[in-house]
Design a protein around this motif. Sequence first.
Motif, PDB file in Angstrom:
ATOM      1  N   MET A   1       1.051  -1.233   0.121  1.00 25.49           N
ATOM      2  CA  MET A   1       0.003  -0.105  -0.117  1.00 25.49           C
ATOM      3  C   MET A   1       0.937   1.317   0.005  1.00 25.49           C
ATOM      4  O   MET A   1       2.034   1.216   0.404  1.00 25.49           O
ATOM      5  CB  MET A   1      -0.879   0.086   1.252  1.00 25.49           C
ATOM      6  N   ILE A   5       5.247   8.676   4.967  1.00 27.55           N
ATOM      7  CA  ILE A   5       6.384   8.088   5.819  1.00 27.55           C
ATOM      8  C   ILE A   5       7.193   9.314   6.388  1.00 27.55           C
ATOM      9  O   ILE A   5       7.554  10.155   5.449  1.00 27.55           O
ATOM     10  CB  ILE A   5       7.402   7.131   5.100  1.00 27.55           C
ATOM     11  N   GLU A  15       5.785   6.485   0.334  1.00 25.38           N
ATOM     12  CA  GLU A  15       6.272   5.246   0.279  1.00 25.38           C
ATOM     13  C   GLU A  15       5.511   4.018   0.068  1.00 25.38           C
ATOM     14  O   GLU A  15       4.404   4.225   0.340  1.00 25.38           O
ATOM     15  CB  GLU A  15       7.389   4.745   1.286  1.00 25.38           C
ATOM     16  N   VAL A  17       4.663   0.438   1.076  1.00 27.68           N
ATOM     17  CA  VAL A  17       4.971  -0.208   2.119  1.00 27.68           C
ATOM     18  C   VAL A  17       4.152  -1.623   2.376  1.00 27.68           C
ATOM     19  O   VAL A  17       3.054  -1.732   1.697  1.00 27.68           O
ATOM     20  CB  VAL A  17       5.006   0.453   3.508  1.00 27.68           C
ATOM     21  N   PRO A  18       4.391  -2.669   2.979  1.00 28.46           N
ATOM     22  CA  PRO A  18       3.418  -3.558   3.154  1.00 28.46           C
ATOM     23  C   PRO A  18       2.259  -3.315   3.631  1.00 28.46           C
ATOM     24  O   PRO A  18       1.999  -2.548   4.722  1.00 28.46           O
ATOM     25  CB  PRO A  18       4.212  -4.863   4.162  1.00 28.46           C
ATOM     26  N   PRO A  20      -0.985  -3.610   6.280  1.00 23.06           N
ATOM     27  CA  PRO A  20      -1.067  -3.811   7.407  1.00 23.06           C
ATOM     28  C   PRO A  20      -1.655  -5.488   7.486  1.00 23.06           C
ATOM     29  O   PRO A  20      -2.732  -5.505   6.878  1.00 23.06           O
ATOM     30  CB  PRO A  20      -1.738  -3.000   8.298  1.00 23.06           C
ATOM     31  N   GLU A  53      11.021   7.570  14.625  1.00 22.02           N
ATOM     32  CA  GLU A  53      11.989   6.909  14.074  1.00 22.02           C
ATOM     33  C   GLU A  53      11.982   6.891  12.369  1.00 22.02           C
ATOM     34  O   GLU A  53      10.582   6.749  11.998  1.00 22.02           O
ATOM     35  CB  GLU A  53      12.051   5.291  14.473  1.00 22.02           C
ATOM     36  N   LYS A  54      12.868   7.124  11.755  1.00 20.88           N
ATOM     37  CA  LYS A  54      12.821   6.961  10.291  1.00 20.88           C
ATOM     38  C   LYS A  54      11.821   5.805   9.741  1.00 20.88           C
ATOM     39  O   LYS A  54      12.004   4.580  10.329  1.00 20.88           O
ATOM     40  CB  LYS A  54      14.104   7.124   9.425  1.00 20.88           C
ATOM     41  N   GLY A  55      11.025   5.949   8.781  1.00 14.17           N
ATOM     42  CA  GLY A  55      10.038   4.870   8.446  1.00 14.17           C
ATOM     43  C   GLY A  55       8.754   4.829   9.103  1.00 14.17           C
ATOM     44  O   GLY A  55       7.919   3.777   8.787  1.00 14.17           O
ATOM     45  N   ASP A  56       8.467   5.457   9.939  1.00 12.86           N
ATOM     46  CA  ASP A  56       7.193   5.747  10.662  1.00 12.86           C
ATOM     47  C   ASP A  56       6.141   6.133   9.842  1.00 12.86           C
ATOM     48  O   ASP A  56       6.302   7.110   9.087  1.00 12.86           O
ATOM     49  CB  ASP A  56       7.234   6.540  11.947  1.00 12.86           C
ATOM     50  N   ILE A  57       4.765   5.328   9.755  1.00  8.55           N
ATOM     51  CA  ILE A  57       3.835   5.871   8.993  1.00  8.55           C
ATOM     52  C   ILE A  57       3.006   6.910   9.895  1.00  8.55           C
ATOM     53  O   ILE A  57       2.866   6.571  11.076  1.00  8.55           O
ATOM     54  CB  ILE A  57       2.717   4.589   8.570  1.00  8.55           C
ATOM     55  N   HIS A 130       7.292   7.064  19.165  1.00  5.06           N
ATOM     56  CA  HIS A 130       7.712   5.521  19.811  1.00  5.06           C
ATOM     57  C   HIS A 130       7.182   5.720  21.421  1.00  5.06           C
ATOM     58  O   HIS A 130       6.775   4.813  21.884  1.00  5.06           O
ATOM     59  CB  HIS A 130       8.877   4.983  19.671  1.00  5.06           C
ATOM     60  N   GLY A 134       4.398   3.897  19.107  1.00  2.00           N
ATOM     61  CA  GLY A 134       4.872   3.507  17.978  1.00  2.00           C
ATOM     62  C   GLY A 134       4.135   2.832  16.973  1.00  2.00           C
ATOM     63  O   GLY A 134       4.698   2.227  16.055  1.00  2.00           O
ATOM     64  N   TYR A 135       2.768   3.075  17.117  1.00  3.70           N
ATOM     65  CA  TYR A 135       1.602   2.579  16.383  1.00  3.70           C
ATOM     66  C   TYR A 135       1.744   3.087  14.901  1.00  3.70           C
ATOM     67  O   TYR A 135       1.850   4.380  14.887  1.00  3.70           O
ATOM     68  CB  TYR A 135       0.509   2.633  17.112  1.00  3.70           C
ATOM     69  N   ALA A 136       1.367   2.561  13.698  1.00  2.00           N
ATOM     70  CA  ALA A 136       1.549   2.938  12.280  1.00  2.00           C
ATOM     71  C   ALA A 136       0.358   3.799  12.375  1.00  2.00           C
ATOM     72  O   ALA A 136      -0.737   3.404  12.827  1.00  2.00           O
ATOM     73  CB  ALA A 136       1.762   1.878  11.609  1.00  2.00           C
TER      74      ALA A 136
END
Lengths: 391, 255
Positions: A1, A5, A15, A17-18, A20, A53-57, A130, A134-136
């Motif tokens: 999907m 980010i 981006e 990403v997989p 959920p 954190e880098k990459g967090d949705i 976080h 740290g929930y997407a």
Amino acid sequence: MKAIIWQGTNKVGVETVPDPTLLLPTDVIVKITSTAICGSDLHLLDGVIPSMEKGDILGHEFMGEIVEVGRDVKKLKAGDRVIVPFNIACGLCDPCQRGLFSACDNSNPNHRMAEALYGASGGGLFGYSHMYGGYAGGQAQFVRVPFADINAHRIETDLRDEQVLFLTDIFPTGYQAAEQCGIQPGRDVVAVFGAGPVGQFAARSALMLGAAHVIVVDRVPERLAMAEAAGCQTINYEQEDALVALREATGGRGPDHVIDAVGMEAHGHGPGALVDTAKQRLRLSFDRITALRWALLSCAKGGTVSLPGVYGGLIDKVPMGAAFAKGLTFRMGQTHTHRYVAPLLSRIESGEIDPSFVITHRAALDDAPELYRTFRDKHDGCIKVVLNPWA
Amino acid sequence: MSSDDQKPVPVSPADAPAAEPASETTGETGASLPALERSVMGSVGVALMGAGLRSARPLQKIVLGSVGAGLAAMAATGRNPLATALKIRQTGDGEVLVSDGVTIGKPAQGLYAVWRDLPNLPNLMRHLQSVEVIDERRSRWTVKAPTGTVSWEAEITADEPGRRLAWQSLPGAAIENHGEVLFRPAPGNRGTEVVVRLAYRPPAGSVGAVVARVVGEEPSQQLRDDLTRFKREQELGFAPTTEGQSSGRAAGGQA
């Protein structure tokens, strides 16, 4: 999907990403139909909230349709249209039972981090660092919703997404800010610092709760105009001294209650604001507090200072003497959104308020990185952005 | 969330355990050094100061001299300033004290029963590898350690169902320790306050306690994590998690 980010301070990107998946039997997966950028997302963009954190949705104002249901979910089923407020609450602990959903004891897996910084851990939040779990988040095409029976609210009327979407954050946040002032109908004057989306809802909520008069302070003309359209008096602090203007507007008493809908990144001006900015950049201080200072200095004796604006860390040069001398009451905190969904939904259904008034920009998810900047820099008349993840 | 089946137990200082191991675990804040550690520290400190003063190199003179003076001062005052700064609590006898509490929305009797089931304790306290019951009072405790495992025998010194459980290690234990768990009704029908107090003698004295704290192997953090996990297991039946969720990080991006 596709998802928005956090790629670092001042870097937000789209981006792939997989998708959920269900992680616990109490989860559901929601296919998102509408998602918004919140003013508090700008604190993340600016890198002033710790523990990203880098990459967090990102994203904590979203709604959609349930497409997958965990086996222990009791109240919801696939196909339900739901809004998902930003607080993640377990619904079972003592704070949740008392309606203090943002103080949930059990939903934050990173309680350790918050305890180290704040002494106690609040509940988890979607897409908000976080330290808060740290929930997407939900600036994406799909999202996993934990403790779904508590956290997803079914919408059964045919109201459009735009009319109910803001029940996930800014409407309850503005409403709680006004409610906790304890406004005496027909008597109390309320001032709102900051005419962003939360300030707009706080001002309208103060009027709904019977404030005799509401005064909104900002510097952005279109935002002040939006507040005027709701029947508020406005003060442009770049054109006049806000504190003097508030005294004049209240016959010298000051507003009975002051709502700081700005929080930790106040612009302000003058030497104090410059020092705050320098300290925040140097990480000597997290928060720039012009709005809070003005709130304390302007509030009438015996009044309430209510803080829906987000604060993250340490502040100094707080006029505590003024607060003490005037016997002020402080109210603050993350909104307990879940307890406001039903009452505010009925105000929307009855036509008392249509929250879509605040939207200035509608776009596709792909446009989000640019719109984050437009919103932060207040360009193009931007007040509120709603994104369609499937456009 | 009800604690109806509990007998109301007044929570007062008198209610705090007065019996043997407990009276020690209520000890002082701060970090005082045991006599042996003090005398070793004092001798090393004086020796270093001497070496520093004799040294021809100015840098060495300063470094050795000040480290030596620091150690000597610690020995003279009987305080380990690092341990004090890290809020490590010690008794005059050199035992490290650790305590914490959590409020759980469940009746005391059931919570007590979970703790009383000693072989189950490793599920509550994650640093434990196993607890084997030897007889009615004695048990064998094994913990994971950087060097492998450490094991000792302990005995139950107090067992008041639904209220308190206390234990202490038997003579000859590798890590001398004692502790107790209290279960007391939380005011306002909020369930049960579970309070754990532990005292142990760190293998390398106050220095060992400081090192353990700095590398994060410290019991006070472990205890807080253990109690939070226990509360969530009791209230939710599971732990909240984000493990395996989607993200833009490499691991998430490959799934």
